[in-house]
Design a protein around this motif. Structure first.
Motif, PDB file in Angstrom:
ATOM      1  N   GLN A  81       0.827  -1.210   0.000  1.00 10.73           N
ATOM      2  CA  GLN A  81       0.000   0.000   0.000  1.00 10.73           C
ATOM      3  C   GLN A  81       0.859   1.257   0.000  1.00 10.73           C
ATOM      4  OE1 GLN A  81      -2.308   1.048   3.573  1.00 10.73           O
ATOM      5  NE2 GLN A  81      -4.114   1.167   2.240  1.00 10.73           N
ATOM      6  N   LYS A  82       1.934   1.256   0.793  1.00 13.92           N
ATOM      7  CA  LYS A  82       2.833   2.421   0.850  1.00 13.92           C
ATOM      8  C   LYS A  82       3.497   2.674  -0.496  1.00 13.92           C
ATOM      9  CE  LYS A  82       3.902   2.294   5.802  1.00 13.92           C
ATOM     10  NZ  LYS A  82       4.957   2.018   6.814  1.00 13.92           N
ATOM     11  N   ILE A  83       3.868   1.591  -1.190  1.00  9.31           N
ATOM     12  CA  ILE A  83       4.462   1.739  -2.519  1.00  9.31           C
ATOM     13  C   ILE A  83       3.465   2.404  -3.462  1.00  9.31           C
ATOM     14  CG2 ILE A  83       5.208   0.441  -4.574  1.00  9.31           C
ATOM     15  CD1 ILE A  83       6.557  -1.552  -2.674  1.00  9.31           C
ATOM     16  N   LEU A  84       2.221   1.936  -3.430  1.00 10.04           N
ATOM     17  CA  LEU A  84       1.195   2.470  -4.329  1.00 10.04           C
ATOM     18  C   LEU A  84       0.872   3.933  -4.032  1.00 10.04           C
ATOM     19  CD1 LEU A  84      -1.179  -0.626  -4.347  1.00 10.04           C
ATOM     20  CD2 LEU A  84       0.173   0.210  -6.285  1.00 10.04           C
ATOM     21  N   LYS A  85       1.062   4.378  -2.803  1.00  8.00           N
ATOM     22  CA  LYS A  85       0.704   5.748  -2.421  1.00  8.00           C
ATOM     23  C   LYS A  85       1.886   6.713  -2.434  1.00  8.00           C
ATOM     24  CE  LYS A  85      -2.231   6.211   0.999  1.00  8.00           C
ATOM     25  NZ  LYS A  85      -2.883   6.078   2.329  1.00  8.00           N
ATOM     26  N   ASN A  86       3.088   6.201  -2.679  1.00  9.27           N
ATOM     27  CA  ASN A  86       4.292   7.036  -2.592  1.00  9.27           C
ATOM     28  C   ASN A  86       4.525   7.809  -3.889  1.00  9.27           C
ATOM     29  OD1 ASN A  86       6.846   8.156  -2.156  1.00  9.27           O
ATOM     30  ND2 ASN A  86       7.527   6.398  -0.965  1.00  9.27           N
ATOM     31  N   GLU A  87       4.414   9.135  -3.792  1.00 13.52           N
ATOM     32  CA  GLU A  87       4.560   9.992  -4.979  1.00 13.52           C
ATOM     33  C   GLU A  87       5.963   9.957  -5.570  1.00 13.52           C
ATOM     34  OE1 GLU A  87       6.522  12.107  -1.896  1.00 13.52           O
ATOM     35  OE2 GLU A  87       4.535  11.194  -1.875  1.00 13.52           O
ATOM     36  N   LYS A  88       6.928   9.438  -4.820  1.00 12.99           N
ATOM     37  CA  LYS A  88       8.299   9.378  -5.337  1.00 12.99           C
ATOM     38  C   LYS A  88       8.406   8.493  -6.565  1.00 12.99           C
ATOM     39  CE  LYS A  88      10.664  10.504  -1.045  1.00 12.99           C
ATOM     40  NZ  LYS A  88       9.455  10.698  -0.223  1.00 12.99           N
ATOM     41  N   TYR A  89       7.481   7.528  -6.692  1.00 18.24           N
ATOM     42  CA  TYR A  89       7.551   6.629  -7.845  1.00 18.24           C
ATOM     43  C   TYR A  89       7.150   7.308  -9.144  1.00 18.24           C
ATOM     44  CZ  TYR A  89       8.604   2.912  -4.627  1.00 18.24           C
ATOM     45  OH  TYR A  89       9.221   2.136  -3.667  1.00 18.24           O
ATOM     46  N   LYS A  90       6.542   8.497  -9.086  1.00 18.06           N
ATOM     47  CA  LYS A  90       6.301   9.236 -10.325  1.00 18.06           C
ATOM     48  C   LYS A  90       7.281  10.399 -10.465  1.00 18.06           C
ATOM     49  CE  LYS A  90       2.558  12.369  -8.813  1.00 18.06           C
ATOM     50  NZ  LYS A  90       1.278  12.983  -9.234  1.00 18.06           N
ATOM     51  N   GLY A  91       8.336  10.380  -9.640  1.00 13.72           N
ATOM     52  CA  GLY A  91       9.419  11.351  -9.782  1.00 13.72           C
ATOM     53  C   GLY A  91       9.267  12.621  -8.969  1.00 13.72           C
ATOM     54  N   ILE A 100       9.693   6.042 -11.868  1.00 10.96           N
ATOM     55  CA  ILE A 100       9.603   4.623 -12.204  1.00 10.96           C
ATOM     56  C   ILE A 100       8.289   4.344 -12.930  1.00 10.96           C
ATOM     57  CG2 ILE A 100       9.312   2.317 -11.193  1.00 10.96           C
ATOM     58  CD1 ILE A 100      11.437   3.013  -9.161  1.00 10.96           C
ATOM     59  N   VAL A 101       7.213   5.013 -12.520  1.00  9.94           N
ATOM     60  CA  VAL A 101       5.935   4.893 -13.226  1.00  9.94           C
ATOM     61  C   VAL A 101       5.521   6.278 -13.709  1.00  9.94           C
ATOM     62  CG1 VAL A 101       5.202   2.907 -11.861  1.00  9.94           C
ATOM     63  CG2 VAL A 101       4.536   5.207 -11.144  1.00  9.94           C
ATOM     64  N   SER A 102       4.715   6.313 -14.749  1.00  7.50           N
ATOM     65  CA  SER A 102       4.269   7.600 -15.285  1.00  7.50           C
ATOM     66  C   SER A 102       3.289   8.268 -14.321  1.00  7.50           C
ATOM     67  CB  SER A 102       3.597   7.413 -16.639  1.00  7.50           C
ATOM     68  OG  SER A 102       2.365   6.727 -16.490  1.00  7.50           O
ATOM     69  N   ALA A 103       3.179   9.587 -14.451  1.00 11.78           N
ATOM     70  CA  ALA A 103       2.228  10.338 -13.617  1.00 11.78           C
ATOM     71  C   ALA A 103       0.814   9.858 -13.881  1.00 11.78           C
ATOM     72  CB  ALA A 103       2.358  11.834 -13.903  1.00 11.78           C
ATOM     73  N   VAL A 122      -0.219   6.776 -14.722  1.00 15.29           N
ATOM     74  CA  VAL A 122      -0.437   5.502 -14.035  1.00 15.29           C
ATOM     75  C   VAL A 122      -0.587   5.735 -12.536  1.00 15.29           C
ATOM     76  CG1 VAL A 122       0.676   3.326 -13.363  1.00 15.29           C
ATOM     77  CG2 VAL A 122       0.683   4.055 -15.759  1.00 15.29           C
ATOM     78  N   PHE A 123       0.283   6.553 -11.977  1.00 11.66           N
ATOM     79  CA  PHE A 123       0.226   6.833 -10.534  1.00 11.66           C
ATOM     80  C   PHE A 123      -1.125   7.449 -10.159  1.00 11.66           C
ATOM     81  CE2 PHE A 123       0.810   9.444  -6.774  1.00 11.66           C
ATOM     82  CZ  PHE A 123       1.478   8.579  -5.916  1.00 11.66           C
TER      83      PHE A 123
END
Length: 416
Positions: free
Chosen positions: A234-244, A280-283, A285-286
């Protein structure tokens, strides 16, 4: 005439003192650890070389002086003292024992009640002397105030960094990223795991189903564990860092004495930095994942009008799992099986009672599915229906279906 016979006190038997030393440093930095090593060696030599002392150990902690919690050796030393295994304690200063005024007072009184003295070298004070208690307390207050000033200065420094957009780049155990020379860089094999998690969630899988998939594929966590935790996913899915991007000051220290961190939900300013590092993922997708998470969130409306999470877990295998919404209180509907029949009912009504939402009806699952299928004359599978419908509002005598593409709504009378 009365006769008085004086009975002299029994002279104390001479015995050597069991002496211990106590040291503490705040951090595990090289300079602090060198200082700690010197203190330990000094106390060991001092105690062992004294002819009237018995070495009872040197105890040390690498921990903040504001909190007793975590200082295992201090607690161990006090337990030994309570058992009579220590008669005398030497320490560098009051602030080494504690920077909490109340705590230092409790410690010296605890020792004094057992006839144990603690000698503070810097202040040249002995805790066994009752008339020195005020001075020890006063110096403890100064140490506590010094800690408060230090904490405020650190917080001020963080604020200035946040305002300039300086992000923290010393992350450890951060799935998908690592830090190299002060920069956040992508770890390719871990990034693929992150993308897979986002993809599976958008396919309709729940957190539990994603956990099962990762474990079945032998995919390890960032710390090398075989078992995944739903909260981690859940934390991974909610972490804005993955869209840069980076959100700064998500949490803050509420009280410097306890060190307790609380979630920042508006009590203090937050700072959002776009394109702070590689994504890592597009904005797109996030953002889709955040929308999907909001849809799946099950909430219950309380009697006072407030809403809160009910704790129900979304199951992606049910067509209506994130579609049905009560038209009166705004909460999601929950799936139940009653007398062999599958029905859907307002979460508020289930959690609080019928009186909290008296007008919400109970829906027969097969009737709702049949209505939705008949909407498309050429037939359509359940997966496609979920893609076309954004939500279904439920009222006493009818339901309103909201379609995604054209924003159209269609009402169906509840007749069963």
């Amino acid at each position: 005439m009365k006769k008085v016979r004086i009975i002299p006190p029994i002279p104390k038997e001479y015995k050597k003192l069991k002496v211990a030393g106590y040291c503490r440093v705040s951090t595990s930095g090289p300079a602090q650890l060198r200082s700690l090593e010197i203190q330990i060696k000094t106390y060991k030599k001092m105690i062992r070389s004294h002819p009237d002392w018995i070495y009872a150990g040197v105890f040390y902690d690498v921990e903040s002086g504001l909190r007793r919690n975590g200082r295992t050796d201090l607690n161990k030393m006090l337990r030994k003292a309570a058992k009579g295994e220590i008669d005398y304690i030497i320490t560098k200063s009051i602030s080494r024992v504690s920077r909490d005024t109340l705590e230092i007072l409790q410690i010296i009184r605890f020792l004094r009640e057992r006839g144990i003295n603690m000698h503070f070298e810097t202040e040249d004070l002995d805790s066994i002397n009752v008339d020195k208690e005020f001075e020890i307390t006063l110096r403890g207050m100064l140490a506590q105030d010094e800690s408060r000033n230090t904490s405020e200065n650190i917080q001020w420094g963080f604020q200035r960094k946040f305002e300039k957009g300086d992000i923290f780049t010393q992350y450890k155990n951060f799935m998908g990223y690592t830090c190299v020379d002060g920069d956040i860089v992508i770890v390719p094999e871990q990034a693929e795991v992150v993308r897979k998690i986002f993809d599976l969630y958008l396919q309709g899988l729940s957190l539990g189903q994603i956990k099962a998939y990762l474990q079945s594929q032998g995919i390890k966590t960032v710390t090398g564990k075989d078992v995944w935790d739903r909260k981690t996913i859940q934390k991974i899915l909610k972490n804005e860092k993955y869209k840069g991007d980076t959100m700064l000051q998500k949490t803050f220290t509420e009280d410097f004495m306890t060190g307790k961190k609380v979630k920042n939900i508006g009590q203090r300013g937050r700072y959002y930095i776009k394109d702070s590092h590689p994504a890592i993922v597009s904005a797109e997708v996030f953002d889709k994942v955040q929308e999907e998470m909001a849809k799946r969130a099950s909430i219950v409306r309380n009697e006072d009008g407030t809403v809160e999470a009910s704790g129900i877990k979304y199951n992606g295998k049910y067509l209506l799992g994130n579609l049905l919404v009560c038209g009166y209180c705004g909460t999601s509907y929950r799936r139940r099986t009653e007398r062999g029949k599958v029905v859907w009912r307002c979460s508020t009504r289930i959690e609080i009672g019928k009186g909290a939402c008296p007008n919400s009806p109970t829906l027969d699952e097969e009737w709702v599915k049949d209505i939705l299928r008949k909407t498309y004359s050429n037939g359509i599978c359940e997966e496609d229906l979920r893609e076309k419908i954004s939500k279904i509002k439920v009222y006493t005598k009818h339901i309103t279906v909201f379609y995604k593409n054209d924003g159209e709504t269609v009402d169906f009378e509840i007749w069963y």
